[in-house]
Scaffold this active site. Structure first.
Site, PDB file in Angstrom:
ATOM      1  N   HIS A 134      -2.312  -5.688   1.414  1.00 20.87           N
ATOM      2  CA  HIS A 134      -3.419  -6.177   1.554  1.00 20.87           C
ATOM      3  C   HIS A 134      -3.171  -7.358   0.768  1.00 20.87           C
ATOM      4  CE1 HIS A 134      -7.687  -7.184  -0.271  1.00 20.87           C
ATOM      5  NE2 HIS A 134      -6.836  -7.537  -1.181  1.00 20.87           N
ATOM      6  N   THR A 157      -5.749  -7.486  10.436  1.00 22.32           N
ATOM      7  CA  THR A 157      -6.040  -6.446   9.655  1.00 22.32           C
ATOM      8  C   THR A 157      -5.755  -5.094  10.533  1.00 22.32           C
ATOM      9  OG1 THR A 157      -7.975  -7.179   8.572  1.00 22.32           O
ATOM     10  CG2 THR A 157      -7.740  -4.843   8.501  1.00 22.32           C
ATOM     11  N   LYS A 195       0.956  -1.218  -0.092  1.00 23.81           N
ATOM     12  CA  LYS A 195       0.110   0.021   0.066  1.00 23.81           C
ATOM     13  C   LYS A 195       0.847   1.429  -0.124  1.00 23.81           C
ATOM     14  CE  LYS A 195      -4.247  -2.144   2.170  1.00 23.81           C
ATOM     15  NZ  LYS A 195      -5.166  -2.108   3.279  1.00 23.81           N
ATOM     16  N   ASN A 202      -2.032   0.103   6.740  1.00 24.96           N
ATOM     17  CA  ASN A 202      -1.747  -1.318   7.409  1.00 24.96           C
ATOM     18  C   ASN A 202      -0.902  -1.888   6.358  1.00 24.96           C
ATOM     19  OD1 ASN A 202      -3.501  -2.134   5.273  1.00 24.96           O
ATOM     20  ND2 ASN A 202      -4.692  -3.327   6.741  1.00 24.96           N
ATOM     21  N   GLU A 262      -9.240 -11.488  -7.761  1.00 27.49           N
ATOM     22  CA  GLU A 262      -8.303 -10.085  -7.517  1.00 27.49           C
ATOM     23  C   GLU A 262      -6.992 -10.415  -8.390  1.00 27.49           C
ATOM     24  OE1 GLU A 262      -7.619  -9.597  -3.379  1.00 27.49           O
ATOM     25  OE2 GLU A 262      -9.729  -9.147  -3.006  1.00 27.49           O
ATOM     26  N   TYR A 319     -12.170  -2.289  -4.446  1.00 26.79           N
ATOM     27  CA  TYR A 319     -12.735  -2.635  -3.091  1.00 26.79           C
ATOM     28  C   TYR A 319     -14.306  -2.678  -3.054  1.00 26.79           C
ATOM     29  CZ  TYR A 319      -8.254  -2.378  -0.646  1.00 26.79           C
ATOM     30  OH  TYR A 319      -7.036  -2.674  -0.029  1.00 26.79           O
TER      31      TYR A 319
END
Ligand code: CMP
Length: 145
Positions: free
Chosen positions: A117, A93, A11, A114, A128, A51
């Site tokens: 993913h 998470t 991320k 975080n 995905e 998402y």
């Protein structure tokens, strides 16, 4: 154990803090092999589409804003039981609940920032992975180490 492929995203908080190499090292050390990888900057439409299952959640807007705030690394990880293994390596998470030694315990700053993913099921992993990579962009290989 079945060899699987799963979608992993490093991320914006990971990329902007210069942690790409450290996070990739954890995956490789723990037996997950990158077989596709791209640095990209998600558009709003790409992030919203990715998402979409969270569209009704109160954090959706902030999540999309964060995920489009800077470049990310999208990658496909391959390995035995890769979907569950990736989730184990990432940790919970919310980094406050992440086990010692997990990527989120080591690097994550908050539930939003975080760091990584990972797909949450074998079925979602297929969706995905296909969201970001054609099969011709995924290249399996043997480790010699
Ligand atoms: P990720 O695995 O990318 O999937 C959805 C993301 O939403 C999740 O990681 C979190 O970073 C983010 N998020 C932000 N707030 C929350 C929340 N309250 N509960 C769950 N996920 C959240």
């Amino acid at each position: 154990m079945a060899t699987e492929r799963t979608l992993s995203i490093l991320k914006p908080d990971c990329v902007e803090r210069g942690l790409i190499g450290k996070v990739l090292a954890v995956f490789e050390e723990k037996g997950l092999k990158p077989v596709a990888m791209r640095l990209t900057h998600l558009s709003q439409a790409e992030a919203e589409g990715f998402y979409a299952v969270h569209r009704e959640r109160p954090f959706f807007k902030d999540l999309v804003k964060f995920m489009t705030s800077g470049p990310v690394v999208v990658q496909v990880l391959e390995g035995d039981n890769a979907v569950a293994k990736n989730r184990e390596i990432m940790g919970a998470t919310n980094p406050a609940n992440a086990a010692p030694g997990t990527i989120r315990k080591l690097f994550a700053q908050s539930i939003e920032r975080n760091t990584v993913h990972g797909s949450d099921s074998v079925d979602n992993a297929k969706v995905e992975v296909a969201y970001f990579f054609r099969s011709t962009e995924q290249h399996g290989y043997e480790w010699k180490r």
